[in-house]
Design a protein around this motif. Sequence first.
Motif, PDB file in Angstrom:
ATOM      1  N   TYR A  20      40.541  31.035  32.181  1.00 21.89           N
ATOM      2  CA  TYR A  20      41.367  31.472  33.282  1.00 21.89           C
ATOM      3  C   TYR A  20      41.169  30.428  34.401  1.00 21.89           C
ATOM      4  CZ  TYR A  20      43.322  34.008  37.267  1.00 21.89           C
ATOM      5  OH  TYR A  20      44.199  34.424  38.126  1.00 21.89           O
ATOM      6  N   HIS A  23      43.152  27.570  33.079  1.00 25.52           N
ATOM      7  CA  HIS A  23      44.542  27.812  32.903  1.00 25.52           C
ATOM      8  C   HIS A  23      45.134  27.670  34.250  1.00 25.52           C
ATOM      9  CE1 HIS A  23      48.264  30.229  31.937  1.00 25.52           C
ATOM     10  NE2 HIS A  23      48.136  30.599  33.153  1.00 25.52           N
ATOM     11  N   THR A  27      47.988  24.097  35.732  1.00 29.78           N
ATOM     12  CA  THR A  27      49.170  24.187  36.405  1.00 29.78           C
ATOM     13  C   THR A  27      49.163  23.687  37.680  1.00 29.78           C
ATOM     14  OG1 THR A  27      48.820  26.404  37.186  1.00 29.78           O
ATOM     15  CG2 THR A  27      49.847  26.103  35.111  1.00 29.78           C
ATOM     16  N   LEU A 249      43.930  22.997  26.421  1.00 27.64           N
ATOM     17  CA  LEU A 249      44.478  24.383  26.430  1.00 27.64           C
ATOM     18  C   LEU A 249      45.409  24.803  25.431  1.00 27.64           C
ATOM     19  CD1 LEU A 249      43.841  25.513  30.323  1.00 27.64           C
ATOM     20  CD2 LEU A 249      42.671  26.270  28.287  1.00 27.64           C
ATOM     21  N   ASP A 250      46.135  23.695  25.352  1.00 26.71           N
ATOM     22  CA  ASP A 250      47.375  23.959  24.353  1.00 26.71           C
ATOM     23  C   ASP A 250      46.855  24.365  22.861  1.00 26.71           C
ATOM     24  OD1 ASP A 250      46.556  21.369  23.598  1.00 26.71           O
ATOM     25  OD2 ASP A 250      48.510  20.544  24.079  1.00 26.71           O
ATOM     26  N   ARG A 257      46.904  32.578  25.104  1.00 25.88           N
ATOM     27  CA  ARG A 257      47.387  31.976  26.180  1.00 25.88           C
ATOM     28  C   ARG A 257      48.256  32.790  26.852  1.00 25.88           C
ATOM     29  NH1 ARG A 257      48.927  27.841  22.756  1.00 25.88           N
ATOM     30  NH2 ARG A 257      50.891  28.062  22.926  1.00 25.88           N
ATOM     31  N   LEU A 260      46.361  35.083  29.028  1.00 27.05           N
ATOM     32  CA  LEU A 260      45.778  34.403  30.182  1.00 27.05           C
ATOM     33  C   LEU A 260      47.061  34.317  31.200  1.00 27.05           C
ATOM     34  CD1 LEU A 260      44.049  31.337  28.933  1.00 27.05           C
ATOM     35  CD2 LEU A 260      43.041  33.269  30.016  1.00 27.05           C
ATOM     36  N   GLY A 261      48.293  34.132  30.720  1.00 24.67           N
ATOM     37  CA  GLY A 261      49.424  34.118  31.649  1.00 24.67           C
ATOM     38  C   GLY A 261      49.789  35.508  32.198  1.00 24.67           C
TER      39      GLY A 261
END
Length: 318
Positions: A20, A23, A27, A249-250, A257, A260-261
Amino acid sequence: MKVAFVGKGGSGKTTLTALYARHLAATGRPVLAIDADINQHLAVALGGPEHAATPVPLGAHLAAIKEYLRGDNPRIGSAAEMVKTTPPGRGSRLLRVDEENPIYATCVTPVGAVRLAVTGEFTAEDLGVACYHSKVGAVELLLNHMLDGPGEYVVVDMTAGADSFASGLFTRFDRTVLVCEPTVRGVGVYQQYAGYARDYGVALSVIGNKVEDAADVDFLREHVGDDLLTWVGRSAYVRRAERGVLGPLDEVEAENRAALGRLAEVVDATVQDRATFTRWAHEFHRRNAVAWANDRTGVDLTTQIDPDFQMGPATVPA
């Protein structure tokens, strides 16, 4: 936003804390991660080498941390009169998630894109003379004095089990994330947390972990109900990371994923109730003062409470 990750030992709590935090950092959002678990593994989970030097423990500089946060608050006579629950007041120094200050310069180290602080391990020297809550006192002080806003994150990996409720630290977060395996023991820890959280208005979300099929999801829904936010399946990415191969992370599975979003969305939608945050800070400070801190310091620490001070988006004291 202040976010705590809790759960039983072995639930994957530290792994999901790290995922997290990474993630968020990926961004471009400011993140401060804190390892407050009795087992200090967050640095490795974030991608640090297993035997690399960890950040200087917060507890090793507790006196300096207190002195800095005290500022020129007239209600606090000296740093020695500060305890883990001491709340800020007029004249106190407040912290921002992303800034330069002496505490971060000494005790915060970048691990990849995430900035990390640690409480320090529970050592042989501590046995019989200290409890682990003495280690996390610095974390409670930092959170009490943290002026974080939307789009800024303090992510804390808490100690396993319900032990976090042994102090007022559990009320220092905007949202608590309980990592829960689809097992009887996993939901048992949830039931403990949910009972405590309900009494104190703690915003609690559950992430299922190590979920293999629809039956696992149904089991969690049956025992967790509406608190179940999302779930993470068995992950080849995580298995590789646990063997020391941490990919970008990708490479995380698309459904994981997405989980997490979903968590990030819910955290961002959480209302920061600063009035309630302050009220509980004052309440637990009173409790600690009466129970032990007044005797230890020789001072009535309840006078440190500034009833006219509220945490908010005002100018941070210099």
